[in-house]
Design an enzyme around this catalytic site. Structure first.
Site, PDB file in Angstrom:
ATOM      1  CG  HIS A 111      -0.311   0.045   2.543  1.00 36.79           C
ATOM      2  ND1 HIS A 111       0.287   1.175   3.059  1.00 36.79           N
ATOM      3  CD2 HIS A 111      -0.180  -0.914   3.497  1.00 36.79           C
ATOM      4  CE1 HIS A 111       0.756   0.917   4.269  1.00 36.79           C
ATOM      5  NE2 HIS A 111       0.501  -0.348   4.560  1.00 36.79           N
ATOM      6  CB  CYS A 127       1.725  -3.293   5.272  1.00 37.78           C
ATOM      7  SG  CYS A 127       0.093  -3.909   5.749  1.00 37.78           S
TER       8      CYS A 127
END
Length: 250
Positions: A111, A127
């Site tokens: 992301h 992440c």
């Protein structure tokens, strides 16, 4: 009876046979935590290489073979109660969810991020962070079910691909792209990724640019002047070396 047995075995093979990597059309992603780089392959060729941010501890970002299982634009940051598209949102503008560790694209993802200075480091809770401009490009390329390989390796991307069953062609490396660190002076009328980066930094510091659109307009100029005045710099609305340094821009 023999024909029935053969038919049964064919059915079993169709149900349980796992197609080789090439069945995905030669599109896949490799993330190497040893140098915090992401490689995007299409038609079995290395297309682009990006700098990324990964977990603060080696165990935080899972390793293995995964898939992109969902794609979300401007995902809200639920734990911080920050809506999608808000400059304060640490998830940036695009989310490519992965089916890692028994999750289904809700916990681990590739992301964007609202802190460009964090890209390239070991900074996240698990992440994979990218610059907003770059994850937006990647988002537009990949589809759901695109394979993602995450590893820690000293090998080239092509060698990692081969070790995971992919037959690739072309060069093993490309220049790593990233938000440019240049000496360009930013001023009213300019557009682009560096202006968006400027707007994001100003907004995070409390100087509203009334949006992060990559356009250096009157609102951005006013925000720059306010910042310059607060830092006792020449308040001319032009972002030169001194203002960039004060802002922490590279």
């Amino acid at each position: 009876m023999k024909k029935i047995f053969i038919a049964f075995m064919l059915l079993v093979s169709l149900v349980f046979f796992e197609a080789p990597a090439e069945a995905a059309g030669g599109e896949f992603i490799i993330i190497n935590k040893s140098n915090n780089q992401l490689a995007y392959y299409k038609q079995s060729k290395l297309v682009r290489t990006f700098k990324v941010g990964t977990g603060r501890q080696p165990s935080y970002t899972p390793e293995g073979k995964f898939k992109v299982v969902n794609k979300i634009k401007n995902r809200p940051y639920y734990s911080g109660n920050i809506p999608g598209g808000d400059p304060r949102n640490p998830l940036g503008n695009r989310w490519l969810g992965l089916n890692a560790r028994g999750t289904w694209g809700t916990t681990y993802a590739i992301h964007g991020n609202n802190n460009p200075n964090s890209i390239g480091g070991y900074v996240s809770g698990g992440c994979i962070r990218m610059y907003d401009e770059e994850v937006e490009w990647l988002y537009n390329q990949v589809s759901v079910n695109t394979p993602v390989i995450i590893t820690t390796s000293k090998s080239s991307f092509n060698s990692i691909a081969a070790a995971n069953g992919y037959k690739v062609s072309g060069g093993a490396s490309l220049p790593v792209t990233g938000v440019p660190s240049s000496s360009t002076v930013l001023k009213k009328g300019m557009r682009g990724a560096e202006v968006r980066n400027l707007q994001r930094i100003l907004t995070n510091k409390g100087y509203s640019t009334k949006g992060i659109d990559g356009v250096f307009g009157p609102a951005t100029e006013a925000a720059v002047k306010k910042f310059q005045k607060a830092k006792k710099l020449k308040a001319d609305g032009i972002v030169g070396p001194a203002t960039k340094k004060a802002l922490g821009m590279k």
